[in-house]
Design a protein around this motif. Sequence first.
Motif, mmCIF file in Angstrom:
data_model
loop_
_atom_site.group_PDB
_atom_site.id
_atom_site.type_symbol
_atom_site.label_atom_id
_atom_site.label_comp_id
_atom_site.label_asym_id
_atom_site.label_seq_id
_atom_site.Cartn_x
_atom_site.Cartn_y
_atom_site.Cartn_z
ATOM 1 N N GLY A 16 -9.070 41.460 29.731
ATOM 2 C CA GLY A 16 -9.119 40.109 29.194
ATOM 3 C C GLY A 16 -8.551 39.991 27.793
ATOM 4 O O GLY A 16 -8.933 39.100 27.036
ATOM 5 N N GLY B 293 -4.885 39.645 25.671
ATOM 6 C CA GLY B 293 -3.456 39.409 25.873
ATOM 7 C C GLY B 293 -2.822 38.725 24.687
ATOM 8 O O GLY B 293 -3.473 38.444 23.670
ATOM 9 N N GLN B 294 -1.517 38.462 24.831
ATOM 10 C CA GLN B 294 -0.724 37.762 23.816
ATOM 11 C C GLN B 294 -0.896 38.374 22.422
ATOM 12 O O GLN B 294 -1.078 37.660 21.431
ATOM 13 C CB GLN B 294 -1.107 36.280 23.803
ATOM 14 C CG GLN B 294 -0.815 35.561 25.124
ATOM 15 C CD GLN B 294 -1.266 34.126 25.092
ATOM 16 O OE1 GLN B 294 -1.069 33.433 24.093
ATOM 17 N NE2 GLN B 294 -1.874 33.662 26.175
ATOM 18 N N ARG C 279 0.269 39.657 19.093
ATOM 19 C CA ARG C 279 1.473 39.438 18.292
ATOM 20 C C ARG C 279 1.231 39.950 16.869
ATOM 21 O O ARG C 279 0.181 39.643 16.282
ATOM 22 C CB ARG C 279 1.845 37.954 18.216
ATOM 23 C CG ARG C 279 2.076 37.279 19.545
ATOM 24 C CD ARG C 279 3.471 37.382 20.056
ATOM 25 N NE ARG C 279 4.443 36.619 19.287
ATOM 26 C CZ ARG C 279 5.752 36.660 19.594
ATOM 27 N NH1 ARG C 279 6.189 37.428 20.562
ATOM 28 N NH2 ARG C 279 6.621 35.951 18.898
ATOM 29 N N ARG D 3 -11.879 31.249 26.783
ATOM 30 C CA ARG D 3 -10.745 31.893 26.106
ATOM 31 C C ARG D 3 -10.848 31.695 24.588
ATOM 32 O O ARG D 3 -11.178 30.595 24.130
ATOM 33 C CB ARG D 3 -9.428 31.253 26.582
ATOM 34 C CG ARG D 3 -8.934 31.762 27.916
ATOM 35 C CD ARG D 3 -7.874 30.804 28.456
ATOM 36 N NE ARG D 3 -6.691 30.824 27.575
ATOM 37 C CZ ARG D 3 -5.646 31.612 27.782
ATOM 38 N NH1 ARG D 3 -5.644 32.480 28.791
ATOM 39 N NH2 ARG D 3 -4.597 31.574 26.976
ATOM 40 N N GLU E 19 -7.614 35.861 15.203
ATOM 41 C CA GLU E 19 -6.630 36.090 14.139
ATOM 42 C C GLU E 19 -7.191 37.186 13.248
ATOM 43 O O GLU E 19 -8.289 37.049 12.701
ATOM 44 C CB GLU E 19 -6.414 34.802 13.338
ATOM 45 C CG GLU E 19 -5.304 34.885 12.326
ATOM 46 C CD GLU E 19 -4.916 33.518 11.760
ATOM 47 O OE1 GLU E 19 -5.392 32.479 12.268
ATOM 48 O OE2 GLU E 19 -4.123 33.513 10.809
ATOM 49 N N ILE F 126 -2.423 39.900 12.807
ATOM 50 C CA ILE F 126 -2.342 40.088 14.259
ATOM 51 C C ILE F 126 -3.048 38.911 14.942
ATOM 52 O O ILE F 126 -4.155 38.525 14.549
ATOM 53 C CB ILE F 126 -3.035 41.401 14.672
ATOM 54 C CG1 ILE F 126 -2.450 42.592 13.889
ATOM 55 C CG2 ILE F 126 -2.909 41.636 16.173
ATOM 56 C CD1 ILE F 126 -3.355 43.799 13.838
ATOM 57 N N THR F 127 -2.418 38.343 15.952
ATOM 58 C CA THR F 127 -3.072 37.315 16.756
ATOM 59 C C THR F 127 -3.164 37.833 18.188
ATOM 60 O O THR F 127 -2.290 38.576 18.655
ATOM 61 C CB THR F 127 -2.257 35.998 16.747
ATOM 62 O OG1 THR F 127 -0.931 36.277 17.225
ATOM 63 C CG2 THR F 127 -2.168 35.413 15.348
ATOM 64 N N LEU F 128 -4.234 37.456 18.867
ATOM 65 C CA LEU F 128 -4.397 37.855 20.274
ATOM 66 C C LEU F 128 -5.336 36.881 20.970
ATOM 67 O O LEU F 128 -6.084 36.158 20.287
ATOM 68 C CB LEU F 128 -4.941 39.283 20.369
ATOM 69 C CG LEU F 128 -6.259 39.623 19.715
ATOM 70 C CD1 LEU F 128 -6.971 40.741 20.474
ATOM 71 C CD2 LEU F 128 -6.035 40.113 18.269
ATOM 72 N N VAL F 129 -5.268 36.851 22.274
ATOM 73 C CA VAL F 129 -6.137 35.975 23.067
ATOM 74 C C VAL F 129 -7.101 36.872 23.846
ATOM 75 O O VAL F 129 -6.670 37.882 24.437
ATOM 76 C CB VAL F 129 -5.296 35.104 24.037
ATOM 77 C CG1 VAL F 129 -6.206 34.328 24.985
ATOM 78 C CG2 VAL F 129 -4.412 34.134 23.245
ATOM 79 N N VAL F 130 -8.379 36.544 23.806
ATOM 80 C CA VAL F 130 -9.376 37.326 24.553
ATOM 81 C C VAL F 130 -10.178 36.400 25.466
ATOM 82 O O VAL F 130 -10.452 35.249 25.114
ATOM 83 C CB VAL F 130 -10.342 38.103 23.613
ATOM 84 C CG1 VAL F 130 -9.587 39.095 22.761
ATOM 85 C CG2 VAL F 130 -11.154 37.165 22.754
ATOM 86 N N GLU F 131 -10.510 36.935 26.654
ATOM 87 C CA GLU F 131 -11.397 36.228 27.588
ATOM 88 C C GLU F 131 -12.790 36.824 27.396
ATOM 89 O O GLU F 131 -12.934 38.054 27.424
ATOM 90 C CB GLU F 131 -10.948 36.484 29.037
ATOM 91 C CG GLU F 131 -9.511 36.132 29.336
ATOM 92 C CD GLU F 131 -9.369 34.693 29.806
ATOM 93 O OE1 GLU F 131 -10.419 34.071 30.076
ATOM 94 O OE2 GLU F 131 -8.231 34.198 29.852
ATOM 95 N N LEU G 211 -15.923 42.065 20.943
ATOM 96 C CA LEU G 211 -14.720 42.705 21.500
ATOM 97 C C LEU G 211 -13.636 42.865 20.427
ATOM 98 O O LEU G 211 -13.059 43.948 20.251
ATOM 99 C CB LEU G 211 -14.205 41.856 22.666
ATOM 100 C CG LEU G 211 -12.862 42.236 23.288
ATOM 101 C CD1 LEU G 211 -12.858 43.680 23.768
ATOM 102 C CD2 LEU G 211 -12.513 41.277 24.443
ATOM 103 N N ASP H 124 -14.482 45.535 17.920
ATOM 104 C CA ASP H 124 -14.267 46.864 18.504
ATOM 105 C C ASP H 124 -12.784 47.220 18.531
ATOM 106 O O ASP H 124 -12.380 48.334 18.174
ATOM 107 C CB ASP H 124 -14.858 46.880 19.917
ATOM 108 C CG ASP H 124 -15.035 48.293 20.449
ATOM 109 O OD1 ASP H 124 -15.364 49.184 19.624
ATOM 110 O OD2 ASP H 124 -14.804 48.506 21.647
ATOM 111 N N LEU H 125 -11.964 46.246 18.925
ATOM 112 C CA LEU H 125 -10.508 46.473 18.937
ATOM 113 C C LEU H 125 -10.014 46.790 17.526
ATOM 114 O O LEU H 125 -9.176 47.673 17.335
ATOM 115 C CB LEU H 125 -9.784 45.236 19.471
ATOM 116 C CG LEU H 125 -9.940 44.927 20.955
ATOM 117 C CD1 LEU H 125 -9.324 43.572 21.289
ATOM 118 C CD2 LEU H 125 -9.307 46.019 21.803
ATOM 119 N N LEU I 167 -6.612 48.426 16.083
ATOM 120 C CA LEU I 167 -5.771 47.579 15.225
ATOM 121 C C LEU I 167 -5.779 48.013 13.759
ATOM 122 O O LEU I 167 -4.901 47.626 12.992
ATOM 123 C CB LEU I 167 -6.214 46.120 15.351
ATOM 124 C CG LEU I 167 -6.161 45.537 16.770
ATOM 125 C CD1 LEU I 167 -6.658 44.092 16.773
ATOM 126 C CD2 LEU I 167 -4.766 45.632 17.363
#
Lengths: 84, 84
Positions: free
Chosen positions: A34, A36-37, A39, B2, B6, B44-49, B59, B62-63, B68
Amino acid sequence: MRFQAEVIVSLKKGVLDPQGSAVEGAIKSLGYEGVGQVRFGKHITLVVEAGSREAAEALVADLCKRILSNPVMETFTFTVTEVA
Amino acid sequence: MRFQAEVIVSLKKGVLDPQGSAVEGAIKSLGYEGVGQVRFGKHITLVVEAGSREAAEALVADLCKRILSNPVMETFTFTVTEVA
């Protein structure tokens, strides 16, 4: 007057981000779901001396256009905060 | 649900920033004055579910710790915003 500037430089939409793709792959291979994207962009801080806030903003905008970003592939935003 | 995350990853105080020093030199050589303390970091930008905001924040934290950022030399901050 002294100002702290915070600049964020990001890739324009549609520009391929190999670093983001690589990290996204690593995230998936570590079992995370889950996500993605991903950047990547640059976060730059700097201190500028200027006679006024407007002069500081004009200086930072000029630095962004000429040195800190590549206008062909990147966009930038920045904030300017007066510091003691 | 979703969430758009950032993340800003910065070098810890005292850690040498060769990229920042190089850019600072270029800025001076181009004739700009009153510009200093140039420091580079990652944006860094990202999309998480995730099932909830708290789960999304856990999440992303943790990343950040595992992938990161490098906890030895870097610190991180992040924001999480729900998106449609």
